[in-house]
Design an enzyme around this catalytic site. Structure first.
Site, mmCIF file in Angstrom:
data_model
loop_
_atom_site.group_PDB
_atom_site.id
_atom_site.type_symbol
_atom_site.label_atom_id
_atom_site.label_comp_id
_atom_site.label_asym_id
_atom_site.label_seq_id
_atom_site.Cartn_x
_atom_site.Cartn_y
_atom_site.Cartn_z
ATOM 1 N N SER A 44 0.818 -1.210 0.000
ATOM 2 C CA SER A 44 0.000 0.000 0.000
ATOM 3 C C SER A 44 0.858 1.270 0.000
ATOM 4 O O SER A 44 1.691 1.436 -0.886
ATOM 5 C CB SER A 44 -0.961 -0.060 1.191
ATOM 6 O OG SER A 44 -1.970 0.899 1.093
ATOM 7 N N ASP A 67 -8.652 -3.959 -6.940
ATOM 8 C CA ASP A 67 -8.255 -3.372 -5.663
ATOM 9 C C ASP A 67 -8.930 -2.014 -5.515
ATOM 10 O O ASP A 67 -8.861 -1.171 -6.413
ATOM 11 C CB ASP A 67 -6.732 -3.237 -5.638
ATOM 12 C CG ASP A 67 -6.173 -2.705 -4.337
ATOM 13 O OD1 ASP A 67 -6.948 -2.245 -3.479
ATOM 14 O OD2 ASP A 67 -4.942 -2.731 -4.187
ATOM 15 N N HIS A 105 -6.887 -6.007 -1.131
ATOM 16 C CA HIS A 105 -5.782 -5.052 -1.035
ATOM 17 C C HIS A 105 -4.708 -5.681 -0.157
ATOM 18 O O HIS A 105 -4.956 -5.965 1.004
ATOM 19 C CB HIS A 105 -6.297 -3.753 -0.410
ATOM 20 C CG HIS A 105 -5.253 -2.709 -0.194
ATOM 21 N ND1 HIS A 105 -4.661 -2.028 -1.232
ATOM 22 C CD2 HIS A 105 -4.698 -2.208 0.936
ATOM 23 C CE1 HIS A 105 -3.796 -1.154 -0.742
ATOM 24 N NE2 HIS A 105 -3.801 -1.249 0.576
#
Length: 528
Positions: A216, A436, A465
């Site tokens: 991320s 995602d 994710h």
């Protein structure tokens, strides 16, 4: 974009010498980049046992680094580190891991990564976790406004001037509190400063180069490190990729569309399992019931705890990880079919509620994002942009807007985003799911083009994710091969390898917390 974090331990750091530090705004090849000197005491790591039941071999240490890397002899702050030492005869060096955020704690992630990688691979690395500056066990750890998320908050949808004012007053108060309590710290909470900290960690470990594994926001952190220190990167894995060209205002608007799509995928899953949830077989009609539930909670919060905003907090995690869908669906069905809001309150406590660690995480999240890049300072632009997005993507738009809105009133100025294009770094391995929500697919495609020689592995049809080390054997094989010997897949096309997604969960599946995916997502947190 991290809502909850897991913190662990902290204690102290190897070797002394020079650590390169480049001030914000300077280029990686700047001839005037200063050299930061760490004394022998400042660069000595002392590792102590801090194992947990799940990760008994974890060790912890701490490292002092300059608050301002352009002033190496000035005030210092403390970074909390963790590691699982290599056990193989031959080491491939340190593997730094980061769960995202900004604001995510990486201490426990080191244990998870070391335990979840194949033993033959993990044993070759010193897996290093760290709490970035300001986070968790690192000191200082800001908490701008404790209880900022205490329920019941104003409805996030500013359908009346009074609701808009209530939300504006709330975010302005948060920004003001951060400036009042941490005015001297805020100018140094940013991605580039965190990158300099990473290089100080590398130096303290006695390593000429690092290996890096980031999820991320950690993908942006890694890309910026690679830009500033391409010669110090050995291997780099980036999973669920931030679009580096949209930091941060545009990226958050893009999220809103992707989360809306993911929420509708959840509605379709509920429709597929009508025999269990009795909410109907038409996803659009089920979605109408969800918004009716939202409207009812806006008028009368469940147990004086879950109003409309808290409902959004509860269901947003389902956009990160479909392993939560069975529990969210049960709470939804109980409320609609049985007028029972107890499961909904429980779901909020499990997925949406913010504890003191979450307050710290959010304080760092806002501090870094508001400092990293320019945000509109005219609220009229926020209003116009978010209402425009809301018309097409109502699920999370205004919740996300208020989550980031302190940046419109932030007490520090903003830096320029980093250009992470790179033709000097060794091959980087990228992982991205096509559906995602938190980091939409476009980010992976863009970074693949910006990092020359990188390889992109796509989970086609996947919607979670954070996709590696979450149970997908195809993805994990590419990861293990790369970490073992540096080999990356090559196709000559836009995508270098494609993996099928894991199947969606069953309503009757065992508790998600028992799965590898749930363990990972508990560490990555939400809004991450």
């Amino acid at each position: 974009m991290n809502r909850r974090t897991v913190a662990l331990c902290g204690a102290a750091a190897v070797v002394a010498g020079l650590v390169t530090a480049i001030p914000a705004g300077a280029s990686a090849d700047s001839a005037t980049a200063p050299r930061t000197t760490l004394s022998a005491d400042q660069a000595k790591l002392t590792w102590k046992k801090c194992g947990t039941t799940s990760y008994p071999t974890l060790q912890c240490a701490s490292l002092k680094v300059p608050l301002d890397h352009t002033d190496p002899h000035g005030e210092r702050i403390t970074l909390a580190l963790s590691r699982v030492p290599h056990t193989a005869k031959k080491s491939q060096g340190p593997l730094l891991v980061n769960p995202g955020g900004p604001g995510g704690s990486g201490l426990t992630l080191a244990g998870f990564v070391a335990a979840t990688l194949p033993k033959a691979v993990a044993s070759q690395y010193d897996v290093i976790g760290f709490d970035p500056r300001g986070v968790g066990a690192s000191k200082p750890a800001p908490n701008c406004k404790p209880g900022h998320f205490t329920p019941v908050r104003p409805d996030s949808l500013p359908s009346t001037p009074a609701l808009e004012k209530a939300n504006l007053d709330r975010v302005k108060a948060f920004a003001k509190a951060c400036g009042t309590k941490y005015g001297k710290l805020l100018p140094y909470l940013d991605t580039v400063s965190a990158v300099h900290d990473m290089d100080a960690i590398r130096h303290a470990l006695g390593a000429k180069k690092i290996n890096y594994f980031g999820y991320s926001y950690g993908t942006y952190l890694g890309a910026v490190y690679a830009k500033l220190h391409p010669d110090r990167v050995r291997r780099m894995v980036l999973d669920s990729i931030v679009d580096p060209t949209g930091v941060w205002y545009e990226d958050n608007l893009a999220q809103d569309h992707a989360f809306n799509d993911r929420h509708r995928a959840f509605m379709a899953w509920v429709a597929k399992h009508n025999a269990k949830y009795r909410l109907g077989t038409d996803p659009e009609k089920i979605e109408t019931k969800w918004y009716a539930m939202r409207a009812a909670l806006a008028k009368k919060p469940a147990d004086k705890t879950v109003g409309a905003s808290e409902l959004e907090d509860t269901f947003v995690p389902g956009g990160y990880y479909n392993g939560y869908w069975p529990y969210l669906a049960e709470a939804f069905a109980a409320f609609v079919n049985d007028k029972n809001d107890d499961p909904l309150v429980e779901a909020y406590e499990n997925f949406g509620a913010v504890d003191p660690a979450g307050d710290n995480s959010y304080s760092v999240y806002t501090s870094v994002q508001c400092r990293d890049a320019s945000w509109p300072r005219d609220w009229e632009q926020w209003r116009e942009d978010n209402w425009e997005v809301y018309e097409k993507a109502p699920f999370m738009t205004w919740s996300n807007a208020w989550y980031n809105a302190p940046c419109a009133f932030w007490p520090t100025d903003s830096l320029e985003p980093e250009d992470v294009s790179n033709d000097s770094v060794p091959p980087v391995l990228l992982f991205q799911a096509t559906n995602d929500a938190a980091t939409p697919y476009e980010g992976g495609r863009i970074l693949h083009h910006l990092l020359r020689g990188s390889s992109l592995v796509v989970e086609q049809g996947g919607g979670n994710h954070g996709i590696t080390l979450s149970g997908n054997a195809c993805l994990d094989k590419h990861l293990a091969t790369y970490l073992a010997d540096g080999r990356v897949p090559r196709s000559g096309g836009e995508v270098d390898a494609v993996c099928k997604p894991l199947p969606d969960p069953s309503p009757l599946s065992k508790k998600a917390s028992g799965s590898r995916g749930a363990a990972l997502h508990g560490l990555l947190g939400f809004r991450g």
